[in-house]
Design an enzyme around this catalytic site. Sequence first.
Site: not given
Length: 222
Positions: A35, A41-43, A58, A152
């Site tokens: 998503i 990296g990726a979620v 994650k 952030d």
Amino acid sequence: MPAPRPRPGSLRDPEISELFLKEDPEKIFGDLQEIGHGSFGAVFSARDLRSQELVAIKKMSYRGRASNEKWQDIVREVKVLQRIRHRNAVGFRGCYLRDNTAWLAMEFCVGSALDLLQGQQEPLREEQIGAIIEGALQGLSYLHGLGVIHRDIKASNILLGSPGQVKLGDFGSAAVATPAKSLVGTPYWMAPEVILAMDEGRYDGRADVWSLGITCIELGDD
């Protein structure tokens, strides 16, 4: 002669070992669908096969170049997530290791404030922005009370749960002690003291408040 630095992923240190769950995540989570992704990296959305809860995973690799730095970033983020228990911060479900990749399991949120902003043809209403900022401030007040600086804050890191819950997310840049002095964050949202920290000193949680002010402008931009 100094002791050699433990290799990335080593769980020989009991303090590090207790941060990670020992089960195989591929046997615990199913129906993974990507998503989102970024430099970390990726979620993925996924289903916890034990409880049937929908969660976010994650995935962060700590192999290849700068593997030690990647591993230290993962350890720091897990330490932060384990400390946080608040309605305005994303819930942590545990971290697992498999094939030089950390799987951070978290509460699933339907999207972010940025998704809401981009999904509407008209600008966000003042009451919508106010609700988002109020929830973010509640989360920041809690974090700062723990001595944690998010570092952030921006619309994409303010997540929206259901129904209408506002939750701070993405603690990969968080500092676990104040004052902090490293240059971390997203440039357009950085407080001046963060940009100048390497040369002129340190900063505290007020840097997050500056970033949230910029986020107000971001959300109100038509």
